[in-house]
Scaffold this motif. Sequence first.
Motif, PDB file in Angstrom:
ATOM      1  N   MET A  78      20.000 -30.866  29.761  1.00  0.00           N
ATOM      2  CA  MET A  78      20.584 -30.750  28.424  1.00  0.00           C
ATOM      3  C   MET A  78      20.448 -32.076  27.662  1.00  0.00           C
ATOM      4  SD  MET A  78      21.161 -27.620  28.493  1.00  0.00           S
ATOM      5  CE  MET A  78      21.676 -27.547  26.788  1.00  0.00           C
ATOM      6  N   LEU A  79      20.585 -33.199  28.364  1.00  0.00           N
ATOM      7  CA  LEU A  79      20.383 -34.494  27.723  1.00  0.00           C
ATOM      8  C   LEU A  79      18.932 -34.675  27.293  1.00  0.00           C
ATOM      9  CD1 LEU A  79      22.624 -36.736  29.988  1.00  0.00           C
ATOM     10  CD2 LEU A  79      23.043 -36.113  27.585  1.00  0.00           C
ATOM     11  N   GLN A  80      18.006 -34.226  28.134  1.00  0.00           N
ATOM     12  CA  GLN A  80      16.587 -34.278  27.756  1.00  0.00           C
ATOM     13  C   GLN A  80      16.332 -33.425  26.514  1.00  0.00           C
ATOM     14  OE1 GLN A  80      13.822 -36.055  29.047  1.00  0.00           O
ATOM     15  NE2 GLN A  80      12.994 -35.288  27.131  1.00  0.00           N
ATOM     16  N   MET A  81      16.927 -32.247  26.477  1.00  0.00           N
ATOM     17  CA  MET A  81      16.767 -31.387  25.305  1.00  0.00           C
ATOM     18  C   MET A  81      17.376 -32.044  24.060  1.00  0.00           C
ATOM     19  SD  MET A  81      17.359 -27.630  27.006  1.00  0.00           S
ATOM     20  CE  MET A  81      16.958 -26.724  25.517  1.00  0.00           C
ATOM     21  N   ALA A  82      18.508 -32.732  24.228  1.00  0.00           N
ATOM     22  CA  ALA A  82      19.118 -33.447  23.106  1.00  0.00           C
ATOM     23  C   ALA A  82      18.175 -34.543  22.610  1.00  0.00           C
ATOM     24  CB  ALA A  82      20.466 -34.029  23.517  1.00  0.00           C
ATOM     25  N   ARG A  83      17.515 -35.207  23.532  1.00  0.00           N
ATOM     26  CA  ARG A  83      16.535 -36.225  23.151  1.00  0.00           C
ATOM     27  C   ARG A  83      15.366 -35.583  22.416  1.00  0.00           C
ATOM     28  NH1 ARG A  83      15.217 -40.195  27.906  1.00  0.00           N
ATOM     29  NH2 ARG A  83      14.240 -38.315  28.669  1.00  0.00           N
ATOM     30  N   ASP A  84      14.908 -34.452  22.916  1.00  0.00           N
ATOM     31  CA  ASP A  84      13.801 -33.741  22.275  1.00  0.00           C
ATOM     32  C   ASP A  84      14.159 -33.293  20.858  1.00  0.00           C
ATOM     33  OD1 ASP A  84      12.419 -34.102  24.643  1.00  0.00           O
ATOM     34  OD2 ASP A  84      12.654 -32.014  25.305  1.00  0.00           O
ATOM     35  N   MET A  85      15.446 -33.013  20.624  1.00  0.00           N
ATOM     36  CA  MET A  85      15.910 -32.591  19.300  1.00  0.00           C
ATOM     37  C   MET A  85      16.306 -33.779  18.423  1.00  0.00           C
ATOM     38  SD  MET A  85      18.232 -29.287  20.323  1.00  0.00           S
ATOM     39  CE  MET A  85      18.670 -28.899  18.636  1.00  0.00           C
ATOM     40  N   ASP A  86      16.004 -34.980  18.896  1.00  0.00           N
ATOM     41  CA  ASP A  86      16.326 -36.220  18.173  1.00  0.00           C
ATOM     42  C   ASP A  86      17.815 -36.437  17.978  1.00  0.00           C
ATOM     43  OD1 ASP A  86      13.646 -37.052  17.953  1.00  0.00           O
ATOM     44  OD2 ASP A  86      13.360 -35.803  16.170  1.00  0.00           O
ATOM     45  N   LEU A  87      18.631 -35.879  18.882  1.00  0.00           N
ATOM     46  CA  LEU A  87      20.063 -36.170  18.864  1.00  0.00           C
ATOM     47  C   LEU A  87      20.342 -37.464  19.617  1.00  0.00           C
ATOM     48  CD1 LEU A  87      21.485 -32.603  19.555  1.00  0.00           C
ATOM     49  CD2 LEU A  87      21.352 -33.804  17.366  1.00  0.00           C
ATOM     50  N   LEU A  88      19.404 -37.863  20.461  1.00  0.00           N
ATOM     51  CA  LEU A  88      19.483 -39.120  21.197  1.00  0.00           C
ATOM     52  C   LEU A  88      18.213 -39.915  20.919  1.00  0.00           C
ATOM     53  CD1 LEU A  88      20.706 -37.798  24.661  1.00  0.00           C
ATOM     54  CD2 LEU A  88      22.063 -39.059  22.987  1.00  0.00           C
ATOM     55  N   ASN A  89      18.364 -41.209  20.763  1.00  0.00           N
ATOM     56  CA  ASN A  89      17.241 -42.103  20.504  1.00  0.00           C
ATOM     57  C   ASN A  89      16.953 -42.901  21.763  1.00  0.00           C
ATOM     58  OD1 ASN A  89      16.497 -45.047  19.815  1.00  0.00           O
ATOM     59  ND2 ASN A  89      15.761 -43.855  18.072  1.00  0.00           N
ATOM     60  N   GLU A  90      15.733 -42.850  22.234  1.00  0.00           N
ATOM     61  CA  GLU A  90      15.365 -43.502  23.491  1.00  0.00           C
ATOM     62  C   GLU A  90      15.614 -45.004  23.457  1.00  0.00           C
ATOM     63  OE1 GLU A  90      14.439 -43.763  27.370  1.00  0.00           O
ATOM     64  OE2 GLU A  90      14.582 -41.898  26.265  1.00  0.00           O
ATOM     65  N   ASP A  91      15.296 -45.667  22.370  1.00  0.00           N
ATOM     66  CA  ASP A  91      15.522 -47.114  22.281  1.00  0.00           C
ATOM     67  C   ASP A  91      17.008 -47.437  22.363  1.00  0.00           C
ATOM     68  OD1 ASP A  91      12.795 -47.598  22.078  1.00  0.00           O
ATOM     69  OD2 ASP A  91      12.825 -47.600  19.882  1.00  0.00           O
ATOM     70  N   ALA A  92      17.825 -46.652  21.683  1.00  0.00           N
ATOM     71  CA  ALA A  92      19.275 -46.868  21.721  1.00  0.00           C
ATOM     72  C   ALA A  92      19.825 -46.608  23.118  1.00  0.00           C
ATOM     73  CB  ALA A  92      19.965 -45.980  20.692  1.00  0.00           C
ATOM     74  N   ILE A  93      19.285 -45.611  23.793  1.00  0.00           N
ATOM     75  CA  ILE A  93      19.721 -45.304  25.156  1.00  0.00           C
ATOM     76  C   ILE A  93      19.391 -46.471  26.083  1.00  0.00           C
ATOM     77  CG2 ILE A  93      19.247 -43.851  27.181  1.00  0.00           C
ATOM     78  CD1 ILE A  93      18.903 -41.505  25.189  1.00  0.00           C
ATOM     79  N   GLN A  94      18.166 -46.981  25.997  1.00  0.00           N
ATOM     80  CA  GLN A  94      17.769 -48.092  26.860  1.00  0.00           C
ATOM     81  C   GLN A  94      18.613 -49.333  26.588  1.00  0.00           C
ATOM     82  OE1 GLN A  94      15.792 -47.858  29.512  1.00  0.00           O
ATOM     83  NE2 GLN A  94      15.605 -45.687  29.016  1.00  0.00           N
ATOM     84  N   ALA A  95      18.929 -49.587  25.336  1.00  0.00           N
ATOM     85  CA  ALA A  95      19.791 -50.724  24.999  1.00  0.00           C
ATOM     86  C   ALA A  95      21.179 -50.541  25.590  1.00  0.00           C
ATOM     87  CB  ALA A  95      19.863 -50.890  23.483  1.00  0.00           C
ATOM     88  N   ARG A  96      21.696 -49.344  25.510  1.00  0.00           N
ATOM     89  CA  ARG A  96      23.023 -49.071  26.064  1.00  0.00           C
ATOM     90  C   ARG A  96      23.019 -49.178  27.584  1.00  0.00           C
ATOM     91  NH1 ARG A  96      28.210 -49.901  25.654  1.00  0.00           N
ATOM     92  NH2 ARG A  96      29.269 -48.500  27.067  1.00  0.00           N
TER      93      ARG A  96
END
Length: 83
Positions: free
Chosen positions: A51-69
């Motif tokens: 579900m988190l991967q799907m959220a990323r695919d829908m641009d609800l999560l930003n990969e750069d922001a995730i890596q920073a966090r």
Amino acid sequence: MIRTFESPAEELLTILAEECAELIQEIMKMKRKDHYASDLFIEEAADVLLMLQMARDMDLLNEDAIQARFKVKREKLKKWSNL
């Protein structure tokens, strides 16, 4: 009957919340039993990760922001845990 959601994002977040709750429930069962090998834990964790991967695919999560966090959280873990 499946409920109609306002948007795909609303549906995804609803399912994600449900999957997180199921994962929490399984973790608490493992803690109560003091037994940390659980096939259900793997299933529930995989459901949350999907579900988190799907959220990323829908641009609800930003990969750069995730890596920073991740970096911030790792530093907190060094300070507040033994991990």
